[in-house]
Design an enzyme around this catalytic site. Structure first.
Site, mmCIF file in Angstrom:
data_model
loop_
_atom_site.group_PDB
_atom_site.id
_atom_site.type_symbol
_atom_site.label_atom_id
_atom_site.label_comp_id
_atom_site.label_asym_id
_atom_site.label_seq_id
_atom_site.Cartn_x
_atom_site.Cartn_y
_atom_site.Cartn_z
ATOM 1 N N LYS A 135 104.154 14.304 -21.202
ATOM 2 C CA LYS A 135 105.295 13.453 -20.819
ATOM 3 C C LYS A 135 105.768 12.567 -21.965
ATOM 4 C CE LYS A 135 104.921 13.076 -15.840
ATOM 5 N NZ LYS A 135 103.655 12.830 -15.194
ATOM 6 N N ARG A 136 104.836 12.202 -22.821
ATOM 7 C CA ARG A 136 105.205 11.355 -23.966
ATOM 8 C C ARG A 136 106.321 11.978 -24.797
ATOM 9 N NH1 ARG A 136 102.077 11.307 -27.944
ATOM 10 N NH2 ARG A 136 100.658 12.898 -27.193
#
Ligand code: GLU
Length: 474
Positions: A252-253
């Site tokens: 997700k980063r």
């Protein structure tokens, strides 16, 4: 009717996601490879939902997978099959294996297992089950403890090597001494993950398993169980994971990891499929190819051994290519709802295909197109134009030029980009100014933005009435 016979079984692949979240990029890429491989060989692509982790599996996640697959255009030929609906079958195979001696009841308690592991560690050995309950010829088994429910373990071969020729990684071998006697059923009788996969791949007559290389350690266990069942193991291909642009595991980063988020962000499924295919697979130097070409080329060769890297810039480039393949009429419905979501009023502005014909050559995503199109559909309030822009670009001297422009534009024989462009040029001469000194004030006065596509084209699209009334309102 063809009399052609072929000894090799027809290709059957499967995508077997666990529905515990959304369809993420790695899963979509695995699905793509399995789908394209089946299509290439005229085979069958099976969708199997591995929903036995009842704590983590949700109907929403199942739906997210189905939506993602549909969006990408990976229609399964069979399935979706749900493992939770196949419990009786797993129990039946476990019973057969118990009866044939290929599996056995193990009554060791979790504490005893921990102690075994501890002892092995202390002796410098690999922590593993010590075989207390494993039947051997001539061996006397302990008495089952009162009231304890056993697990079922697979009787893994004690020696030898299990190896396979991986489609991606070449030959991979494991010594059987490395493999524990795998638990295939829990004390409550529910089958475990690896076991369900084996029974399904067998029953579904899967010939090629393409999956992430996080499963490499499961494969020797699955092969051993398949052999015990008398089944021919499929060919396996383990694809390396996808890394983020920084070389770390994609997460997700790095932005969106759910496939459907890319739909939200204005990517086309055609572009996603093209881009995902190149993550870990190649066909010469080809970067842009159609679905048909992909299917024509995807024969299981040229799968990369090393991890692929996510490259958002390249995805944008691929998406821009596919945007340009669509006519303004085809783009219209894809952009209209996005404009409405932004509060744009389509009926108040020029015809959408005309607007898209102007904007599409420079856009990378549908979202960007919708943003840009708001130039034509946002309700316009001259009083709401950014005061800083107004101050910088609409000073008194400029207003004189704009008024001149409005007066002469009113008299143009035709309201076209050509006539408007010619008028602008003659005004530059008349007022001894350069293009930006007219172009930017015109943009700010008429659109509230200092940057737009070619201003003559924008003015032509906005229409005479809109342009002149906005110029009069400054
Ligand atoms: N359900 C597994 C997963 O989502 C895949 C199992 C397999 O492909 O064998 O990781």
């Amino acid at each position: 009717m063809s009399t052609h016979t072929n000894d090799a079984p027809a290709v059957r692949t499967r995508f077997a996601p666990s529905p515990t979240g959304f369809l993420h990029l790695g899963g979509a890429r695995t699905a793509l490879f399995s789908w394209a491989f089946a299509r290439h060989f005229g085979g069958t692509f099976v969708l199997r939902i591995e929903d036995t982790d009842v704590e983590r599996s949700t109907p929403e996640a199942v739906q997210a997978i189905l939506d993602g697959m549909a969006w990408l255009g990976f229609a399964p030929d069979e399935g979706p099959f749900y493992q939770m609906q196949r419990m009786d079958r797993y129990r039946e195979v476990i019973a057969q294996m118990l009866a044939s001696g290929q599996a056995y009841h193990c009554y060791s308690s979790p504490e005893e297992i921990d102690a075994m592991r501890e002892r092995a560690r202390a002796a410098g050995l690999k922590p593993r089950y010590d075989g207390t309950w494993r039947p051997e010829p001539g061996k006397e088994l302990p008495q089952p403890p009162e009231g304890r429910r056993p697990v079922v373990r697979f009787r893994n071969p004690a020696d030898g090597v299990v190896s396979w020729d991986d489609l991606v990684k070449g030959t991979i071998s494991f010594a059987n001494t490395e493999l524990d006697d795998l638990i295939i059923a829990r004390p409550d009788g529910t089958p475990t993950y690896n076991f369900c996969v084996v029974v399904d791949d067998w029953d579904m007559r899967i010939t090629h398993v393409i999956r992430g290389d996080d499963h490499v350690n499961n494969t020797p266990r699955q092969i051993n169980i398949l052999r015990a069942l008398g089944a021919e193991p499929p060919r396996y291909g383990h694809v390396p994971m996808i890394l983020g642009p920084d070389g770390e595991k994609l997460s997700k980063r790095h932005g969106a990891v759910s496939v459907m988020q890319y739909d939200d962000q204005g990517y086309l499924p055609e572009a996603m499929v093209n881009y995902l295919a190149r993550l870990g697979w190649s066909h010469g130097d080809d970067e842009l190819f159609s679905r048909e070409q992909l299917i024509g080329w995807f024969d299981g060769s040229h799968l990369a051994k090393s991890a692929a890297q996510w490259d958002p810039k390249k995805l944008n480039w691929v998406n821009a290519h596919y945007l340009r393949q669509l006519t303004p009429e085809q783009l219209g419905p894809r952009v209209a709802s996005r404009i409405q979501r932004r509060g744009g009023q389509l009926e108040q502005g020029p015809a959408l295909p005309d607007v898209l014909a102007l904007l599409a050559p420079r856009a990378e995503t549908l979202e960007q197109l919708a943003d840009d199109a708001m130039l034509f559909y946002a309700p316009f309030d001259p009083a709401a134009v950014d005061p800083a822009l107004r101050e910088q670009h609409l000073g008194d001297g400029v207003r004189v030029v704009l008024r001149d422009f409005a007066r002469q534009a009113d008299e143009l024989p035709d309201w076209t980009a050509e006539h408007l462009g010619a008028l602008m040029k003659s005004l530059l001469k008349q007022h001894q100014i350069k293009m930006p000194q007219l172009g930017i004030p015109l943009r700010v006065a008429v659109t509230g933005r200092a940057q737009t596509p070619a201003i003559d084209a924008v003015l032509a699209l906005l229409g005479k009435h809109t342009v002149l009334s906005r110029l009069h309102a400054i």
